[in-house]
Design an enzyme around this catalytic site. Structure first.
Site, short mmCIF file in Angstrom:
data_model
loop_
_atom_site.label_atom_id
_atom_site.label_comp_id
_atom_site.label_asym_id
_atom_site.label_seq_id
_atom_site.Cartn_x
_atom_site.Cartn_y
_atom_site.Cartn_z
N LYS A 194 12.90 -25.80 -63.37
CA LYS A 194 14.33 -26.76 -63.96
C LYS A 194 14.88 -27.32 -62.63
O LYS A 194 15.59 -26.11 -62.53
CB LYS A 194 14.56 -25.49 -65.22
CG LYS A 194 15.84 -26.92 -65.46
CD LYS A 194 16.12 -26.37 -67.40
CE LYS A 194 17.96 -27.22 -67.47
NZ LYS A 194 18.11 -26.89 -68.65
N LYS A 252 10.42 -29.22 -66.49
CA LYS A 252 11.51 -30.09 -66.67
C LYS A 252 12.07 -31.01 -65.38
O LYS A 252 12.61 -30.50 -64.89
CB LYS A 252 11.90 -29.60 -67.50
CG LYS A 252 13.03 -30.31 -68.24
CD LYS A 252 14.39 -29.21 -68.57
CE LYS A 252 14.98 -30.27 -69.86
NZ LYS A 252 16.01 -29.39 -70.15
C1 PBG Z 1 20.25 -27.18 -70.99
C2 PBG Z 1 19.81 -28.39 -71.21
C3 PBG Z 1 19.04 -29.54 -70.62
C4 PBG Z 1 18.19 -30.17 -71.52
C5 PBG Z 1 17.14 -29.14 -72.27
N1 PBG Z 1 18.52 -27.95 -72.33
C6 PBG Z 1 20.23 -29.84 -69.84
C7 PBG Z 1 20.90 -30.26 -68.91
O1 PBG Z 1 20.28 -28.42 -67.94
O2 PBG Z 1 21.42 -29.94 -68.97
C8 PBG Z 1 17.80 -31.37 -71.26
C9 PBG Z 1 16.42 -31.72 -72.09
C10 PBG Z 1 16.90 -33.63 -72.07
O3 PBG Z 1 17.26 -34.05 -70.76
O4 PBG Z 1 15.63 -34.18 -73.06
N2 PBG Z 1 20.51 -25.72 -71.09
#
Ligand code: PBG
Length: 332
Positions: A194, A252
């Site tokens: 991520k 992601k």
């Molecule tokens: C946070 C989380 C995020 C997303 C999913 N879980 C945002 C972040 O890490 O700040 C983002 C998903 C999206 O942008 O659609 N645990």
């Protein structure tokens, strides 16, 4: 000229025959945002068409998605500010919004797979995925909370827990806790690679979960989410999560990281998911609203590209729209 690649592009029939990648409703997961209250479908301005849903509206939505053949939903709770604290304590409440949402979704459509997010940020007064102490996001203190949160979510009936926090060692900590609590059958979908991406903005609007900026709190997630410049490191994260017991791994965001999906797919021995995130949904929606691109075509092309790169599963805010389209014309 003997060789003419255009022969196999000449008609819809032949294109259909030689198509290498097929989109299928079976690979779609719909992320849904939930809020307290009743009768609420509150549109998120930066994500046109996506709403925060109260539990009754969530139940309706889950039923509709099940009828369309979508196999899973990923639930994200918007927590009231009054319940947020530095340790994200509200995440451990078995009667909290997330466990109640899991039960409501389960009741609405029994076979729907329910994927529950494991991370502190919706519950954190600092807007971080871990506990902040003296300006640092603390890894090991956070693990214990994540592990307990995962057991709460499993206890409420989640089929899959999905740690999205990027703390080191969390997959193993969660696996141990689940097993000790009698949830050996609950699977872990880890956000293995991520990235610290600018494409999460609209999601943070939806949950009001952006990192708070002050002198004691880092204003970004770069000390735990990955550097967008790194590809090899994704494989290191993958190996660790597999060793710790991840059942499914995720990359992601999806769209600007198709090369990472490709590399992870080639090396992973478990299914690979990819998250078509809020920012890429918002970009496409905004351009389409302006008449600058065709929404449906761009949606199908994006999702197909994610599959072509190697994703087995796609988390996407387009899940419902794509499922409807696939039902009408599976092979456009
Ligand atoms: C946070 C989380 C995020 C997303 C999913 N879980 C945002 C972040 O890490 O700040 C983002 C998903 C999206 O942008 O659609 N645990």
């Amino acid at each position: 000229m003997r060789i003419r690649p255009r022969r196999l592009r000449a008609t819809p029939g032949v294109r259909r025959l030689v198509r290498e990648t097929r989109l299928d409703v079976d690979c779609l997961v719909a992320p849904l945002f939930v809020v307290e209250g009743a009768g609420i479908r509150e549109e998120i301005p930066s994500m046109p068409g996506q709403c925060r849903l109260s539990l009754d509206a969530l139940a309706e939505e889950v039923r509709e998605l099940a009828d369309l053949g979508i196999p899973g939903v990923a639930l994200f709770p918007k927590i009231d500010d009054a319940l947020k604290d530095a340790r994200g304590s509200a995440s451990l409440d078995p009667e909290g919004l997330a466990p109640r949402a899991i039960r409501a979704a389960r009741e609405a459509a029994e076979p729907m797979l329910i994927i529950a997010d494991v991370a502190l940020d919706p519950y954190s007064s600092d807007g971080h995925d871990g506990v902040v102490r003296q300006g640092r996001v603390e890894n090991d203190v956070t693990l214990d909370i994540l592990a307990r949160m995962a057991t709460v979510l499993a206890g409420a009936g989640a089929d899959i827990v999905a740690p999205s926090d990027m703390m080191d060692g969390r997959v193993g900590a969660i696996r141990d806790a689940l097993d000790a609590a009698g949830h050996a059958d609950v699977a872990i979908l880890s956000y293995a690679a991520k990235y610290a991406s600018a494409f999460y903005g609209p999601f943070r609007d939806a949950l009001d979960s952006a990192p708070r900026t002050n002198e004691n709190v880092p204003g970004d997630k770069k000390t735990y989410q990955m550097d967008p410049a790194n590809g090899e490191e994704a494989l290191r994260e993958l190996d660790l999560d597999l060793a710790e017991g991840a059942d499914i791994v995720m990359v992601k965001p999806a769209i600007p990281y198709l090369d990472v999906i490709y590399r992870v797919r080639r090396r992973s021995t478990v299914p690979v998911a990819a998250y078509h995130v809020s920012g890429t949904y918002a970009m496409l929606s905004a351009a389409a609203q302006n008449g600058w691109i065709d929404r449906e075509e761009a949606m199908m092309e994006s999702l197909t590209a994610i599959r072509r790169a190697g994703a087995d599963i796609i988390l996407t805010y387009f899940a419902k729209e794509a499922a409807k389209k696939l039902r009408l014309a599976p092979n456009p």
